[in-house]
Write a protein that holds these residues in place. Structure first.
Motif: not given
Ligand SMILES: Nc1ncnc2c1ncn2[C@@H]1O[C@H](COP(=O)(O)OP(=O)(O)OP(=O)(O)O)[C@@H](O)[C@H]1O
Ligand SMILES: [Mg+2]
Length: 588
Positions: A118, A356-357, A362, A381-388, A397, A428
């Motif tokens: 990243d 992440y930072t 997150v 919602r998008t960006g809520s942290g699901k993929t994380t 991580y 995804q």
């Molecule tokens: N590799 C990364 N480095 C830094 N920040 C990240 C990284 N990946 C995601 N983020 C931040 O972490 C937060 C959560 O991201 P994440 O991908 O988990 O969202 P999401 O819920 O899966 O969204 P979506 O529905 O759009 O897939 C976001 O604010 C994103 O900007």
């Protein structure tokens, strides 16, 4: 010749590079031996000329002349053969070191923690593994070893000259300070230019790479002209930097010729000045000195170049070592790491905090648990942290606080391979490598036979879909899977996950809407995949969400609600709102 600057000659780095040459010690010693031999025979030819003129011609010994000529020819042959082996062996040495270093670097990169990717542009890592390591090769083939060879032969020639006539040698060396100053400026100048050239090349690479990948955007927004202007600018910089380097060469090389001529002139002038008392024996010395000057200048002319090559190699090695020394990597799991024969699949997240930072959390104290065989759907919602959340489960991580357990054992204690074999993922955005469909499903694991792949594909009713592709399982997928649709790509990764038959399945549903037929395929595949396994599904389809045993509603990294569809609808909170926004208008 210039004295190397302190900062430039980093012995510690050089020593470390040479450690990679240790397995090829023999080659190194042979090349040094050849360098010494070559240096020793360099002054032999002028010596023989001196002897010929002074003795054999002066005394009219015709027979000796023939013999000397044959010896000279023999010497040239021997020297040529030795030079060939010298270049060949140093090149082989360099390439062998390059091969080993490249493998070591790539291995290291493969084990770097994802967070490093990243932070580091991909282009940089590519440059480290390809270009920088190539420059290290030059340390051996064009840098250090050839410099040693040149310096040795210069020393030998000078020794011979001083022994045979030290006064004349000093006279011949009068223009040398100009040569030293010239070499210094030349070296500095090409160094600066090459630095600029390298930067320009890097910029060109980065620009072309990025724009080729994003060509669809460039064309769709008719941005070709603007982007072309940018490209032209970078290209101009590249040309200008190169022209500066060429200019330096065009000034320096003729200058060397002038200095050489000056030296020869001085030799002739000095001896002719003394011509009145000139002993016969001096004629041979003059001729052999003129030969010697050529032997001195030939390596001197190139030495600035070679020092630059060496310097670039050392700088490159410093960059490569930085990658090799990166402490942020996943170490091999210790032998006593937890390796259960069977994973039942109970998952527990306990107050997990992740960022992440640093300083930007997150996930904030996320807690939930899933029982073996159950499915939990994560919505938000998008960006809520699901993929994380799901990236944490197979240790892509590392979390900052809290604890993640599988079957009651902290995942940090698991053997990494065991953990990842038991946690299957469908991401995804599915990344496909260029290669056949088959290769992309098995990831070239030879243990996975074609039968197994077909069996898995049939289980989730994907076999017919693949057979419809031209070539079936041999269908060649282009880079990044560009020739397949998002849905098709995800379908392929379902087979990938199915093959490993993991106890835990993670599924990040693709958001794209697909046609009804693919929709049915995907739906069926998902149902088959999650049956009997613990599953975490990031769901975008209402049908998937409804089937889940539990729904977790995530908002800005916090768990807001948890329960079944009915329970959450009754709550009339976040989930109900999300449901209303996402589905009411589009479905049912
Ligand atoms: N590799 C990364 N480095 C830094 N920040 C990240 C990284 N990946 C995601 N983020 C931040 O972490 C937060 C959560 O991201 P994440 O991908 O988990 O969202 P999401 O819920 O899966 O969204 P979506 O529905 O759009 O897939 C976001 O604010 C994103 O900007
Ligand atoms: Mg996501």
């Amino acid at each position: 010749m210039t004295a190397p600057k302190k900062t430039f000659f980093d012995f510690a780095l050089l020593k470390r590079v040479f450690r990679y040459a240790a397995p090829y010690k023999q080659k190194f010693y042979i090349s040094v031996m050849l360098a010494i031999l070559l240096a020793i025979i360099t002054p032999v030819r002028p010596m023989l000329v001196q002897l010929t003129v002074n003795e054999y011609i002066a005394n009219e010994m015709a027979g000796m002349l023939v013999r000397i000529t044959l010896i000279q020819i023999g010497l040239i042959l021997v020297e040529t053969v030795m030079r060939f082996f010298f270049s060949y062996i140093t090149a082989v040495l360099g390439q062998s070191v390059v091969k080993d270093m490249r493998i070591a670097t790539y291995k290291k990169i493969m084990h770097l923690n994802l967070s490093q990717f990243d932070k580091t542009p991909i282009g940089t890592l590519t440059t480290r593994t390809i270009n920088d390591i190539e420059s290290i090769n030059d340390i051996f083939s064009d840098g250090l070893v050839p410099i040693i060879a040149d310096l040795l032969s210069i020393a030998c020639v000078l020794t011979y000259m001083f022994i045979s006539d030290w006064q004349l040698t000093l006279i011949a060396l009068i223009p040398f300070p100009i040569m030293i100053i010239g070499t210094y400026y030349f070296k500095e100048s090409i160094n600066r230019s090459f630095h600029k050239v390298r930067n320009a090349v890097a910029a060109l690479n980065a620009f072309v790479q990025e724009h080729l990948s994003g060509m669809a955007v460039v064309q769709a927004f008719a941005a070709e002209d603007r982007e072309m202007e940018k490209f032209k600018k970078i290209n101009r910089d590249h040309r200008d930097a190169n022209i500066k380097a060429i200019f330096a060469y065009s000034v320096f090389f003729p200058l060397v010729e002038i200095i050489l001529a000056l030296s020869i002139g001085l030799i002739v002038w000095w001896t002719s000045k003394e011509a009145l008392q000139l002993q016969e024996s001096q004629q041979g010395t003059v001729i052999s000195f003129i030969l010697c000057m050529n032997l001195l200048f030939r390596p001197l002319r190139m030495i600035a170049d070679k020092f630059n090559v060496l310097q670039m190699g050392i700088i490159a090695s410093e960059r490569v070592f930085k990658v090799l020394d990166n402490p942020d990597f996943t170490p091999e799991s210790p032998a006593d790491a937890y390796k259960p024969a069977l994973v039942k699949g109970k998952i527990e997240f306990d107050k997990v905090v992740f960022e992440y930072t640093p300083g930007v959390p997150v996930l904030k104290e996320v807690s939930f648990s899933v029982n073996p065989g159950e499915t939990i759907a994560i919505v938000g919602r998008t960006g809520s942290g699901k993929t994380t959340i799901i990236s944490l489960l197979n240790r892509l991580y590392h979390i900052q606080q809290g604890c993640i357990k599988i079957d009651g054992v902290d995942i940090e204690q698991y053997d990494l391979d065991t953990l990842r074999k038991n946690v299957g993922v469908v991401l995804q955005d599915v990344f496909l490598f260029s290669g056949s469909v088959m290769d992309n499903i098995t990831l070239r694991n030879p243990e996975i036979t074609k039968e197994k792949v077909e069996q898995a594909a049939k289980l989730i009713e994907m076999h017919d879909f693949i057979m419809r592709l031209p070539g079936g399982y041999d269908y060649h997928v282009m880079e990044r899977g560009a020739t397949l649709s998002l849905g098709q790509r995800q379908l392929l990764s379902f087979i990938r996950a199915m093959l490993y038959n993991p106890s835990i399945l993670i599924l990040d549903e693709a958001t794209s809407s697909v046609d009804t037929e693919s929709e049915q395929l995907i739906q069926h595949a998902i149902d088959t995949l999650i049956k009997g396994r613990t599953s975490i599904v990031i769901a975008h389809r209402l049908s998937t969400i409804r089937k889940a045993h539990k729904i977790l509603v995530l908002d800005k990294g916090e768990v807001k609600e948890m329960g079944t569809h009915e329970e959450l609808m009754r709550l009339n909170g976040h989930y109900a709102k999300l449901h209303e926004m996402q589905f009411e208008t589009t479905e049912e």
